[in-house]
Design an enzyme around this catalytic site. Structure first.
Site, PDB file in Angstrom:
ATOM      1  N   HIS A   1      39.151  67.953  28.976  1.00 13.02           N
ATOM      2  CA  HIS A   1      39.926  66.842  28.433  1.00 13.02           C
ATOM      3  C   HIS A   1      39.958  65.728  29.470  1.00 13.02           C
ATOM      4  CE1 HIS A   1      43.984  64.782  28.306  1.00 13.02           C
ATOM      5  NE2 HIS A   1      43.387  64.369  27.207  1.00 13.02           N
ATOM      6  N   SER A   2      39.675  64.499  29.033  1.00 10.69           N
ATOM      7  CA  SER A   2      39.759  63.323  29.898  1.00 10.69           C
ATOM      8  C   SER A   2      38.921  63.533  31.158  1.00 10.69           C
ATOM      9  CB  SER A   2      41.236  63.032  30.209  1.00 10.69           C
ATOM     10  OG  SER A   2      41.405  61.707  30.629  1.00 10.69           O
ATOM     11  N   LEU A   3      39.520  63.523  32.356  1.00  7.31           N
ATOM     12  CA  LEU A   3      38.761  63.771  33.587  1.00  7.31           C
ATOM     13  C   LEU A   3      37.923  65.040  33.453  1.00  7.31           C
ATOM     14  CD1 LEU A   3      38.040  63.594  36.618  1.00  7.31           C
ATOM     15  CD2 LEU A   3      40.271  64.616  37.112  1.00  7.31           C
TER      16      LEU A   3
ATOM     17  N   GLY B   1      36.645  66.351  30.789  1.00  5.91           N
ATOM     18  CA  GLY B   1      35.497  66.082  29.921  1.00  5.91           C
ATOM     19  C   GLY B   1      34.420  65.318  30.653  1.00  5.91           C
TER      20      GLY B   1
ATOM     21  N   HIS C   1      45.961  60.755  23.188  1.00 11.67           N
ATOM     22  CA  HIS C   1      44.954  61.099  24.195  1.00 11.67           C
ATOM     23  C   HIS C   1      45.003  62.598  24.514  1.00 11.67           C
ATOM     24  CE1 HIS C   1      42.217  60.732  27.501  1.00 11.67           C
ATOM     25  NE2 HIS C   1      43.126  60.949  28.429  1.00 11.67           N
TER      26      HIS C   1
END
Length: 316
Positions: A120-122, A124, A295
Site C-alpha cells: 500500500h502506498s510506499l 506498493g 487512500h
C-alpha cells in the site's frame, strides 16, 4: 531467525475461525525487522508492505478475510512499528532503503523465486521497484493506490534539499526529555487529524497498536509516545523523476494488480500515475482497477478490494 516471538498475541485478538498470526523478528545488522506472519508457516508467503509512517497493522482488517490457506508476512519497515530504528547518524532514503530491506528478507528466507509482493502506498512503490529490479524472480505484485515512487519535479527536489538536510540534523539532537507524551485519546486524535480523513478513528486505533507505546518509566512522564523514528518525517531526499519511474516500469514483467482508490490519494500529477501503468502494460500483464475508497482502502473498506485480490491470487 524469523521464529515466532509468542503465541500470546493470538489470544488478544478476535480472529475468524482457523485464522492464525504470529509475531516474528527477522535479524538485520542494526537490530531486527518485526513482522506479523498470517496463515501457514510451511509455504512461501506473500510479503506485504505498509505505507509511509504506517505499520504492519495496516493489513489487519484485510488479511483475516482471505482464505485460511493464504500465507502473508506483513513487515514493519525500519523505523516503523516494532522494527528497530536506524543507528544515530544514518538517514532514511525511504524508497531505496526499502528495496535493500526486501532483498535482505527474501535472501534471509531463501525465497528468490516466485516472489509475490503486496503493498500500500510506499509499500506498493517498493513492490513496483523490486519487481523492476529483479524481474526474473517476481511472479506477482499487488499495488494499492500507487503505481511508482512519488514523482517530483526536479525544481521541487532541489528546493527542498537544504531544508531536508537541516531537519534531519535537528532530529539527532532530539533528547528524551523533548519527546512529547500524550494520553491515549489525545494521541488517537492527533493521528486521525494527520490522516485527514483517510483513516477513521477506529482504524487509527488499529494502527496505533504497533505505532505507540507507554512512555518509559525513567522518562517520568505519563501517557504514550509515538514509536516511529522522527527522522522518517524527512522523506524528500532521493525522490524520482518521471523519466526514471518510466524506465523502472519498462522492466516490470510479472503479473500486476494495481488498485486505485477513488477519491484515494490526491496526486500532484495523476497523469504520471497513469503513464506508469501504461508503460508497464508494454511488457507485463497488468490489471488496473478503480474502486471506491480512501487512500487507506485496505484498512477502511477491505470488502471493496477483497474479491479482486482473491481472484488475482487464484488466477495466477
Amino acid at each position: 531467525m524469523g521464529e515466532p516471538l509468542t503465541n500470546g498475541h493470538q489470544k488478544e485478538e478476535s480472529l475468524p475461525a482457523g485464522i492464525v498470526v504470529d509475531e516474528i523478528e527477522i535479524p538485520v545488522p542494526w537490530g531486527h525487522v518485526a513482522g506479523r506472519w498470517w496463515g501457514p508457516r510451511d509455504k512461501q508467503p506473500i510479503i506485504a508492505i505498509h505505507g509511509w509512517q504506517d505499520n504492519a497493522g495496516t493489513w489487519d482488517n484485510l488479511i483475516p478475510q482471505l482464505p485460511v490457506t493464504t500465507s502473508v508476512l506483513c513487515i514493519d519497515l525500519p523505523g516503523h512499528g516494532l522494527s528497530s530504528h536506524y543507528p544515530k547518524g544514518m538517514l532514511y532514503y525511504i524508497f531505496w532503503d526499502g528495496i535493500v530491506l526486501l532483498r535482505r528478507i527474501i535472501k534471509h528466507f531463501k525465497w528468490t523465486n516466485n516472489v509475490t509482493l503486496m503493498g500500500h502506498s510506499l509499500g506498493g512503490a517498493l513492490s513496483f521497484m523490486y519487481a523492476a529490479s529483479y524481474p526474473d524472480e517476481v511472479d506477482r505484485i499487488i499495488c494499492i493506490d500507487i503505481a511508482s515512487p512519488a514523482v517530483r519535479e526536479p525544481q521541487n527536489m532541489v528546493e527542498r534539499t537544504g531544508w531536508s538536510v537541516d531537519k534531519i540534523l535537528s532530529y539527532e539532537h532530539l533528547t528524551e526529555d523533548k519527546i512529547p507524551s500524550y494520553d491515549y485519546d489525545e494521541m488517537i486524535d492527533i493521528v486521525c487529524d494527520a490522516y485527514r480523513g483517510s483513516v477513521s478513528k477506529e482504524n487509527c486505533k488499529v494502527l496505533m497498536k504497533r505505532g505507540m507505546a507507554p512512555t518509559p518509566a525513567h522518562m517520568k512522564k505519563k501517557g504514550y509516545y509515538f514509536k516511529r523514528d522522527p527522522r522518517l518525517k524527512v522523506s524528500g531526499l532521493a525522490m524520482m523523476s518521471i523519466e526514471t519511474a518510466l524506465e523502472y516500469a519498462s522492466k516490470v514483467k510479472c503479473k500486476v494488480l494495481n488498485i486505485r482508490a477513488i477519491p484515494g490519494q490526491k496526486w500532484e500529477r495523476l497523469d504520471y500515475y497513469l503513464d506508469v501503468i501504461e508503460k508497464m502494460k508494454q511488457n507485463a500483464d497488468v490489471l488496473f482497477v478503480e474502486v471506491e475508497g480512501t487512500h487507506h482502502v485496505q484498512l477502511e473498506a477491505p470488502e471493496n478490494i477483497l474479491q479482486l485480490i482473491e481472484d488475482f491470487l487464484e488466477q495466477y
